[in-house]
Design a protein around this motif. Sequence first.
Motif: not given
Length: 171
Positions: A56-69, A97-107
Motif C-alpha cells: 500500500r502506498l498512501v499519499i497524505d493530502v491537506q486542504g482538498g481532495t485532488p483527482s487522481v490519474a 494529482l490535480s489540482p494539487a501543490v507540494a509547496h506553499d504560497n511562498a514557494g
Amino acid sequence: MHHHPSRAAIVAGVVLTAVGATIPASAVTQPKAAATPSSPARIVNARWAGHCTYDRLVIDVQGGTPSVAVSRVSTLRYDPSGKKVPLTGKYFLSIRLSPAVAHDNAGKSVYKGPRLVKIPLYKLKGLALTGDFEGVVSFGTAFQTKPAYKVFKLHSPERVVLDFNHTNRCG
C-alpha cells in the motif's frame, strides 16, 4: 384571430427573457463555486507498508481532495524538465494529482516525504516525487513485475491510497 398570435408572442417573449436572465446567472455562479477550490490540495507526505496480499502506498493530502490519474509509462520522467528518474524497475506507474501543490504560497515545500527512494516491498520497489508544476503533483512508482492496482481515497484525514496486489505472503 389577430389577437392570439401577438399575445402568444408577448408571452413567449416574457418567458424567454425570464429564462435567459435566470439560467446563465446560476450556471455562472454555481459550477464555479463547486469547481474552484479556494486553494489546491497540498501534498504533504507519502508512505508505504507491505500487507499479506498487497503493498500500500498512501499519499497524505491537506486542504482538498485532488483527482487522481494513474497511468503505465515505459520511463519515469521529471515534470517539467523531462529528465529520466533514476529508479530501477521493469514497470512504472505515473500518479498525477490535480489540482494539487507540494509547496506553499511562498514557494516553500510542504512535502515532507521521500523524493527518491528504493522500497524493499514484495511488489513496490521504488517511489519518486516527479513533479510539482502548474497545479499537478506527480509521483512515479517502480516495479519488477507487472503491477495490478486499485486507487481510492480515504477521508479525515484526507489521503489517496494505491494498493498493489501480490500473492498472499502470510498464509
